[in-house]
Design a protein around this motif. Structure first.
Motif, PDB file in Angstrom:
ATOM      1  N   UNK A 133      25.327   6.219  22.934  1.00  0.00           N
ATOM      2  CA  UNK A 133      25.748   6.659  21.608  1.00  0.00           C
ATOM      3  C   UNK A 133      26.727   5.661  20.974  1.00  0.00           C
ATOM      4  N   UNK A 134      27.724   5.214  21.733  1.00  0.00           N
ATOM      5  CA  UNK A 134      28.726   4.290  21.197  1.00  0.00           C
ATOM      6  C   UNK A 134      28.101   2.929  20.876  1.00  0.00           C
ATOM      7  N   UNK A 135      27.218   2.468  21.743  1.00  0.00           N
ATOM      8  CA  UNK A 135      26.569   1.174  21.548  1.00  0.00           C
ATOM      9  C   UNK A 135      25.768   1.170  20.251  1.00  0.00           C
ATOM     10  N   UNK A 136      24.942   2.192  20.051  1.00  0.00           N
ATOM     11  CA  UNK A 136      24.111   2.231  18.850  1.00  0.00           C
ATOM     12  C   UNK A 136      24.924   2.535  17.598  1.00  0.00           C
ATOM     13  N   UNK A 137      26.020   3.275  17.755  1.00  0.00           N
ATOM     14  CA  UNK A 137      26.836   3.622  16.585  1.00  0.00           C
ATOM     15  C   UNK A 137      27.443   2.379  15.943  1.00  0.00           C
ATOM     16  N   UNK A 138      27.910   1.433  16.768  1.00  0.00           N
ATOM     17  CA  UNK A 138      28.522   0.235  16.179  1.00  0.00           C
ATOM     18  C   UNK A 138      27.472  -0.621  15.476  1.00  0.00           C
ATOM     19  N   UNK A 139      26.246  -0.602  15.989  1.00  0.00           N
ATOM     20  CA  UNK A 139      25.184  -1.369  15.342  1.00  0.00           C
ATOM     21  C   UNK A 139      24.689  -0.670  14.078  1.00  0.00           C
ATOM     22  N   UNK A 140      24.658   0.661  14.095  1.00  0.00           N
ATOM     23  CA  UNK A 140      24.276   1.386  12.889  1.00  0.00           C
ATOM     24  C   UNK A 140      25.286   1.148  11.777  1.00  0.00           C
ATOM     25  N   UNK A 141      26.543   1.091  12.127  1.00  0.00           N
ATOM     26  CA  UNK A 141      27.577   0.815  11.130  1.00  0.00           C
ATOM     27  C   UNK A 141      27.376  -0.552  10.497  1.00  0.00           C
ATOM     28  N   UNK A 142      27.002  -1.535  11.336  1.00  0.00           N
ATOM     29  CA  UNK A 142      26.723  -2.870  10.807  1.00  0.00           C
ATOM     30  C   UNK A 142      25.516  -2.836   9.872  1.00  0.00           C
ATOM     31  N   UNK A 143      24.464  -2.124  10.263  1.00  0.00           N
ATOM     32  CA  UNK A 143      23.285  -1.994   9.411  1.00  0.00           C
ATOM     33  C   UNK A 143      23.632  -1.366   8.064  1.00  0.00           C
ATOM     34  N   UNK A 144      24.456  -0.336   8.111  1.00  0.00           N
ATOM     35  CA  UNK A 144      24.804   0.389   6.890  1.00  0.00           C
ATOM     36  C   UNK A 144      25.565  -0.480   5.892  1.00  0.00           C
TER      37      UNK A 144
END
Length: 208
Positions: A133-144
């Motif tokens: 969850x934490x790993x993908x959350x930081x990448x989703x934030x970058x995508x956003x």
């Protein structure tokens, strides 16, 4: 809107080879290996592959690690901005070991750890490392935070590259070699909304 003129094109590039890649082991904690001689040669060849992206203004980002920054510079993007979100996952107890060593010490547990790390909804992961969850959350934030139009390049690692494919086009599993590249496109999104419709046009080896 036609697929021929997408408003956003995102190139995801895995850094060129390092010694840990050749040894097929996870990097040690604090290790920041440079590119190998073969890696520098491959990164230089990427300059030709990515030449068309330099014909028009493009944003370039890179993981802060030496191997990603070297790849970006040799590929023709020395101005790439460091983006901490593009760093490799934190592997905890797996760091510094090959897969064979991990299986010899932990049995089938490493497979469970990696599967958890590959799951955006998982609160588990390698002991001492990141959760899925934490790993993908930081990448989703970058995508956003990406712009709604133009061309963006991201020089990163295998883990983040695959995570970004999960978050955008739902690709659950893939294999991409050092120096490999994925090309994504995103349909128009309203400035007040997140996400959008992504599609994949290329996933291949450095020569592809």
């Amino acid at each position: 809107m036609s697929l021929e003129s997408p408003p956003l094109t995102l190139h995801l590039i895995r850094h060129a080879p390092t010694l840990p890649n050749v040894q097929r082991r996870y990097p040690k904690v604090g290790e920041d290996a440079p590119l190998s001689d073969a890696g520098r040669a491959l990164a230089t060849k990427l300059s030709g592959t990515l030449a068309t992206t330099r014909a028009a203004p493009a944003l370039a980002y890179t993981s802060p690690t030496q191997r990603a920054r070297e790849t970006a510079a040799l590929a023709g993007f020395p101005q790439a901005q460091a983006a901490p979100a593009l760093q490799e996952a934190h592997f905890g107890v797996m760091a510094g070991h090959t897969w064979a060593e991990l299986e010899a010490q932990y049995g089938t547990a490493p497979r469970d750890w990696i599967e958890a790390l590959s799951d955006p909804d998982s609160d588990s992961g390698p002991p001492g490392g990141e959760t899925g969850r934490a790993f993908h959350a930081r990448l989703q934030e970058w995508l956003d935070d990406l712009p709604h139009a133009g061309t963006v390049l991201a020089f990163t690692h295998a883990g983040p590259l695959l995570a970004l494919l999960r978050l955008t086009v739902g690709l659950r599993a893939a294999e991409i070699a050092p120096g490999g590249r994925a090309v994504l496109h995103r349909a128009a999104v309203h400035p007040s909304s997140m996400g959008g419709d992504w599609w994949l046009s290329h996933l291949g080896s450095p020569a592809g």
